[in-house]
Scaffold this motif. Structure first.
Motif, PDB file in Angstrom:
ATOM      1  N   UNK A  45      -1.162 -81.596   6.943  1.00 30.38           N
ATOM      2  CA  UNK A  45       0.026 -82.379   6.586  1.00 30.38           C
ATOM      3  C   UNK A  45       0.470 -82.098   5.154  1.00 30.38           C
ATOM      4  N   UNK A  46      -0.470 -81.867   4.267  1.00 39.59           N
ATOM      5  CA  UNK A  46      -0.115 -81.550   2.880  1.00 39.59           C
ATOM      6  C   UNK A  46       0.454 -80.143   2.749  1.00 39.59           C
ATOM      7  N   UNK A  47       0.246 -79.321   3.746  1.00 38.82           N
ATOM      8  CA  UNK A  47       0.723 -77.952   3.686  1.00 38.82           C
ATOM      9  C   UNK A  47      -0.231 -77.016   2.972  1.00 38.82           C
ATOM     10  N   UNK A  48      -1.478 -77.445   2.818  1.00 39.51           N
ATOM     11  CA  UNK A  48      -2.479 -76.614   2.148  1.00 39.51           C
ATOM     12  C   UNK A  48      -3.092 -75.575   3.083  1.00 39.51           C
ATOM     13  N   UNK A  49      -3.031 -75.843   4.394  1.00 36.77           N
ATOM     14  CA  UNK A  49      -3.634 -74.953   5.392  1.00 36.77           C
ATOM     15  C   UNK A  49      -2.712 -74.858   6.592  1.00 36.77           C
ATOM     16  N   UNK A  50      -2.862 -73.764   7.319  1.00 34.44           N
ATOM     17  CA  UNK A  50      -2.113 -73.592   8.552  1.00 34.44           C
ATOM     18  C   UNK A  50      -2.781 -74.340   9.696  1.00 34.44           C
ATOM     19  N   UNK A  51      -1.986 -74.776  10.625  1.00 35.12           N
ATOM     20  CA  UNK A  51      -2.460 -75.510  11.785  1.00 35.12           C
ATOM     21  C   UNK A  51      -3.015 -74.527  12.817  1.00 35.12           C
ATOM     22  N   UNK A  52      -4.262 -74.717  13.273  1.00 35.78           N
ATOM     23  CA  UNK A  52      -4.827 -73.798  14.277  1.00 35.78           C
ATOM     24  C   UNK A  52      -4.072 -73.873  15.607  1.00 35.78           C
ATOM     25  N   UNK A  53      -4.034 -72.760  16.298  1.00 33.92           N
ATOM     26  CA  UNK A  53      -3.361 -72.688  17.594  1.00 33.92           C
ATOM     27  C   UNK A  53      -3.898 -73.736  18.562  1.00 33.92           C
ATOM     28  N   UNK A  54      -5.212 -73.933  18.573  1.00 33.31           N
ATOM     29  CA  UNK A  54      -5.815 -74.897  19.499  1.00 33.31           C
ATOM     30  C   UNK A  54      -5.263 -76.302  19.248  1.00 33.31           C
ATOM     31  N   UNK A  55      -5.115 -76.666  17.980  1.00 33.38           N
ATOM     32  CA  UNK A  55      -4.588 -77.996  17.632  1.00 33.38           C
ATOM     33  C   UNK A  55      -3.117 -78.097  18.027  1.00 33.38           C
ATOM     34  N   UNK A  56      -2.380 -77.023  17.846  1.00 31.42           N
ATOM     35  CA  UNK A  56      -0.964 -76.995  18.208  1.00 31.42           C
ATOM     36  C   UNK A  56      -0.778 -77.169  19.717  1.00 31.42           C
ATOM     37  N   UNK A  57      -1.596 -76.471  20.486  1.00 31.84           N
ATOM     38  CA  UNK A  57      -1.540 -76.588  21.949  1.00 31.84           C
ATOM     39  C   UNK A  57      -1.893 -78.020  22.371  1.00 31.84           C
ATOM     40  N   UNK A  58      -2.891 -78.603  21.742  1.00 31.85           N
ATOM     41  CA  UNK A  58      -3.288 -79.975  22.068  1.00 31.85           C
ATOM     42  C   UNK A  58      -2.160 -80.948  21.749  1.00 31.85           C
ATOM     43  N   UNK A  59      -1.466 -80.743  20.614  1.00 31.22           N
ATOM     44  CA  UNK A  59      -0.317 -81.590  20.272  1.00 31.22           C
ATOM     45  C   UNK A  59       0.735 -81.535  21.373  1.00 31.22           C
ATOM     46  N   UNK A  60       0.978 -80.334  21.854  1.00 34.95           N
ATOM     47  CA  UNK A  60       1.965 -80.173  22.920  1.00 34.95           C
ATOM     48  C   UNK A  60       1.506 -80.851  24.209  1.00 34.95           C
ATOM     49  N   UNK A  61       0.265 -80.623  24.590  1.00 37.09           N
ATOM     50  CA  UNK A  61      -0.238 -81.163  25.844  1.00 37.09           C
ATOM     51  C   UNK A  61      -0.356 -82.685  25.829  1.00 37.09           C
ATOM     52  N   UNK A  62      -0.836 -83.254  24.738  1.00 39.21           N
ATOM     53  CA  UNK A  62      -1.059 -84.698  24.681  1.00 39.21           C
ATOM     54  C   UNK A  62       0.188 -85.508  24.336  1.00 39.21           C
TER      55      UNK A  62
END
Length: 140
Positions: A45-62
């Motif tokens: 959220x702070x923009x210090x790191x990139x969001x992993x693909x697995x987390x992105x897919x989970x955001x979409x699915x859930x």
């Protein structure tokens, strides 16, 4: 990390905060939902790191989150949302902060944008005077 990458991560972080606020979850709850540590989630959220693909897919699915929007800011968080209004608000907010010489942390800026956007999607128009009050409460 180069400036362009940092700006890219900051944008993802802001859109991630909006997504989280739309769901009504805390950072701790969202971290658990997408399977990452709170520390890692906070850095996304702070923009210090990139969001992993697995987390992105989970955001979409859930949460039915629009992956294109989270990554690139294109399309919409969900079809019914008014992204043009969001972009206009963000531009106005940034202009106001710059003109007034106000500095706030990126996660606090994201919280202001998320709160305003949530009101927009709920059909409740928020006046800029109210936003200015929020800014005063979050100043560094």
């Amino acid at each position: 990390m180069g400036r362009e990458v940092a700006d890219f991560f900051t944008g993802i972080g802001a859109r991630l905060a909006i997504t989280r606020n739309e769901t009504g979850l805390s950072q701790t709850e969202m971290a658990k939902e997408i399977g990452v540590s709170l520390r890692a989630y906070h850095s996304y959220e702070k923009g210090d790191r990139g969001l992993p693909i697995e987390a992105l897919v989970t955001l979409h699915e859930k949460f039915d989150s629009d992956v294109n929007w989270i990554l690139l800011g294109t399309k919409s968080a969900r079809i019914e949302h008014d992204i043009d209004a969001l972009e206009e608000f963000e531009t106005s907010l940034d202009r106001f902060l710059t003109d007034q010489g106000i500095k706030i942390k990126s996660e606090k800026r994201g919280a202001i944008v998320a709160r305003w956007y949530r009101s927009l999607t709920d059909g409740k128009e928020i006046q800029m005077e109210a936003v200015h009050t929020w800014i005063e409460l979050l100043r560094e």
